[in-house]
Design an enzyme around this catalytic site. Sequence first.
Site, mmCIF file in Angstrom:
data_model
loop_
_atom_site.group_PDB
_atom_site.id
_atom_site.type_symbol
_atom_site.label_atom_id
_atom_site.label_comp_id
_atom_site.label_asym_id
_atom_site.label_seq_id
_atom_site.Cartn_x
_atom_site.Cartn_y
_atom_site.Cartn_z
ATOM 1 N N ASP A 129 48.541 57.435 76.451
ATOM 2 C CA ASP A 129 49.086 57.865 77.832
ATOM 3 C C ASP A 129 48.617 56.771 79.017
ATOM 4 O O ASP A 129 47.962 55.835 78.703
ATOM 5 C CB ASP A 129 48.156 59.270 78.280
ATOM 6 N N GLU A 152 43.626 60.120 76.853
ATOM 7 C CA GLU A 152 42.335 59.208 76.735
ATOM 8 C C GLU A 152 42.086 59.540 78.385
ATOM 9 O O GLU A 152 40.914 59.647 78.819
ATOM 10 C CB GLU A 152 42.564 57.931 76.482
#
Length: 486
Positions: free
Chosen positions: A77, A144
Amino acid sequence: MKITDLEPKLVWQCFDEITKVPRPTHHLEKMKKFLTDWAERHNISYSVDEVGNVVMRKPATPGHEEAPVVILQGHQDMVAEKNGDKVHDFYNDPITTIVEGDWVRADGTTLGADNGLGCATAMAVLLDDKLVHGPIEALFTVDEEQGLIGANGIQPGFVTGSVLLNLDSEEMGQLVIGCAGGKVTMAEKELKFMDSPADRIWYEVKLTNFKGGHSGMEIHLGRGNANQQLCRFLWETNKEIDLTLALIEGGGLANAIPREAHAIVGMEKDKKELFEKKVRLFSDMIHAEYLLAESSDFTFDLNDCERPAKVISDEDAGALVSAVFACPNGVQSMSRAVEGLVETSCNLASVKFEGEKVVVTVHQRSSVDSRRDEIADRVKALFEIIGYSVSFDDAYVGWAPNPDSQLLKKAKESYRKLFGQDPRVEALHAGLECGLFLEKMPELDMISFGPTLKDIHSPSEKAYIPSVVEFWKFLCDLLESLASNK
């Protein structure tokens, strides 16, 4: 020049592919499909776990089958931030990259080099048949940036390596061996609204173009917090002018220092000149205060505004402005164990409305878990005094340094051989997934490193091209060293 023309070509070509895939945190369906399709296209073995983590495997170079399995790890991400005037849909649009001298940046948005360059480098290792290495597992974790969900959800056996190279640091020449833990605090309340008074004039007051940035890596730089400075202005001005508040919002993600905030306020018509004067004076004051910490192009200004239908009750408005102004923010304490390291910090990340409910989000970090919890409890106590319900989310543990790591020893030797000097061995105030990996796989030997990135988590994010060359050389040499067991 396109980024695909840059060296090392394999890394930039893989990163170029990644920039075309929308991948904001918690919306990684397209990224997961890209990774699995990419692995199939290149005949690379892969697995996907229940939370969406993807691992790809590459056999050892012939003759190095007995070398330890090395995990190359990055996260899928990216932080989705853009300039206020930029039209961009992070759920569907690709990132537009621009080569500018020695740097790569995006056009008005975050670049996603955090951690797209780490992922791209792991992919390049999988593709490059000229490298010497032991067995490789390339692990691409999910979410994350908010919650470390992939690292939290990984199950024993999904990866088998005993060595983990986290490719998610942002300064070439730095070997990271520890990081802070964190926690997100959310305070929320249904506010009382009433019909707006008809005898008032209305303004939108806006603070825009603070630098913002990563709330771990750049919290020590003393950059302005748009939420807090706007509430500072409202709190001070309300002492002389009876303000009516219809809306106040600012900030975005929990781990980004808020760059922009705005409020809609009303006042008696005869206070117009005094209010406009106070805006000018406050603008001059904060420009002087942030002369060195911010660029000079941030603005604090106002626009005429239509009368809103509803306004927040005076009691709720006063309590909200006071609490945001008083909320802990910035560096709270420095480490006594590591010189120059921020121990504990607080980021007043966002103030957002959901209908008539306001949600204030604050992100705490600390290398001491009890201090992280203490500062979160202080925020909780502050907002509970004014009747808010407070919850905690996305708590994660820190990563305690291991200065006796054998992997660290090999990495220092590799770096010294390549560049003729010692790397800096440091702990970070930012959060990394390593602490969670260590909880689940205590046998892991880990370090973190990466190319030089600047202003991550903001639309000014950029990657230093020469550092990517050095990063690649260092990674390849370290893999060969680990394979040869020298």
